[in-house]
Design a protein around this motif. Sequence first.
Motif, PDB file in Angstrom:
ATOM      1  N   HIS A  92       4.080  72.404  12.611  1.00 47.71           N
ATOM      2  CA  HIS A  92       4.810  73.649  12.888  1.00 47.71           C
ATOM      3  C   HIS A  92       5.695  74.025  11.708  1.00 47.71           C
ATOM      4  N   LEU A  93       6.369  73.043  11.137  1.00 44.50           N
ATOM      5  CA  LEU A  93       7.220  73.304   9.978  1.00 44.50           C
ATOM      6  C   LEU A  93       6.411  73.885   8.825  1.00 44.50           C
ATOM      7  N   LEU A  94       5.284  73.264   8.502  1.00 47.05           N
ATOM      8  CA  LEU A  94       4.475  73.733   7.377  1.00 47.05           C
ATOM      9  C   LEU A  94       3.907  75.124   7.638  1.00 47.05           C
ATOM     10  N   ALA A  95       3.485  75.384   8.864  1.00 56.16           N
ATOM     11  CA  ALA A  95       2.938  76.707   9.196  1.00 56.16           C
ATOM     12  C   ALA A  95       3.992  77.787   9.024  1.00 56.16           C
ATOM     13  N   MET A  96       5.198  77.515   9.467  1.00 60.70           N
ATOM     14  CA  MET A  96       6.275  78.493   9.341  1.00 60.70           C
ATOM     15  C   MET A  96       6.774  78.601   7.895  1.00 60.70           C
ATOM     16  N   ALA A  97       6.802  77.490   7.187  1.00 62.78           N
ATOM     17  CA  ALA A  97       7.201  77.535   5.779  1.00 62.78           C
ATOM     18  C   ALA A  97       6.214  78.347   4.965  1.00 62.78           C
ATOM     19  N   LEU A  98       4.925  78.249   5.305  1.00 59.17           N
ATOM     20  CA  LEU A  98       3.914  79.040   4.611  1.00 59.17           C
ATOM     21  C   LEU A  98       4.151  80.531   4.828  1.00 59.17           C
TER      22      LEU A  98
END
Length: 459
Positions: A435-441
């Motif tokens: 979730h963190l990586l998806a939102m950071a992207l």
Amino acid sequence: MPARRSTAQWAAQLAAGVVDAADAIDQTLAAVDACDDRAIFTLTTPERARTAARASLSRQRGRCPLGWLDGVPVAWKDLFDLSGHPTTAGSRVLADAPPATADAAIVTRLEAAGMVSVGRVNMTEFAFSGLGLNPHYGTPVNPHGQRRVPGGSSSGSGVAVARGLVPVSIGTDTSGSVRIPAAFNGVVGFKTSGGRWPMHGAYPLSHTLDTLGILCLAVLDAILVDAAARRLAAPDLRRGRIRDLRLIAPTNVVLDDCEPAVTANFEAALGRLENAGARIERRIIPALDEVLALNARYGPIVNAEAYALHKERVDGEAAAQMDRRVASRIRLAAATSLTAYIAIMEARRRLVAETAAMLEGGWLVAYPTVAHVAPSIDALEADDDLFVRINMKTLRNTLLGNFLDWCGVSIPNGFDAEGMPTGFLLSGGPGRDDHLLAMALAAESIIRDDVGQSPHDRS
């Protein structure tokens, strides 16, 4: 120095045949060899790299690559085992250690995805500082300023990526050792939450707090490498949507005593995210104060566990061969009682659970990665008291995430008046890395805005 190419750019050019893997690795090794900063790499592995690159080229020509990252070069922090070489962990004490008989587990995984190991990069001795100074192998110099620290402990990783020597370097993060050099050098740093990647073959500092991570040029790079590290053929996450981004911006601890440019760049990025549709809540997170209070009362977990690991060294003759600042910090934990250690470990379990519950529903936490920009190497080398004060301030914001088992991504979000980078830290709860990586992207371009270059580099 070579032009910087992201991991994704490397992968695309190799897959399209625009770049020849063997030639590219020759050029990478030549750039490392010609680099004016001899403190960045502690070891190069040209024979290993060229053999792997030739195999990658053959696979590309046969249209049977091992994955997205086949042929992409990678450098390793100097605490990962590489078969046939001693693992020195930035220390002269281990210089004569027996060579490793096998690669670290994460090395094996990324090479199985086709990545090409070009060598190991410098670090703070035994990974025990956030500043990156190393009196044994030299201190890599931050490429953005005159004699500024690289950040630690993954110092060589941050500088190698920032200078374009490699597109990705793998480090460790116990109190901020991936995210701090990422922020100081103006690159992306992703710290995994505990247990996401295998730790076997990585020289430890704190068995409780140690995690692994990536230094790279873009969030997409971190996503690609993370997938390979988990033995996936391709990433299994989708880009998030800004309108689904929910951020808690703490009003306690993390903004205290921040330099004006750090605060201004953070607030500007937060404002851009809100204008783009993100939901921002500013509030106190009591756990942050409690973490610092527990460390002050009982002593940090990392100190106690480092002392258990290095007791014979720091209390014996080997201490004379160590960085005095590292040895003295480790010795501070000699007075930590078993009762105190158990108490802080029990408190940690409670706080990890409490903050994980607070972040249910996809909430992330946002604050500056570090309260200041990279300070002067010379000033810190000349004054041990200043070193201690600045080191603790450097570590303050990031160590909170390790204590609470958060995953985190540091994204560049601007510069100060002297052209030194600042970082914007997004953190998620334990196991919420996807979730963190998806939102950071989704958020990366908004956080960066138009700050891709230092004012020194702009025409």
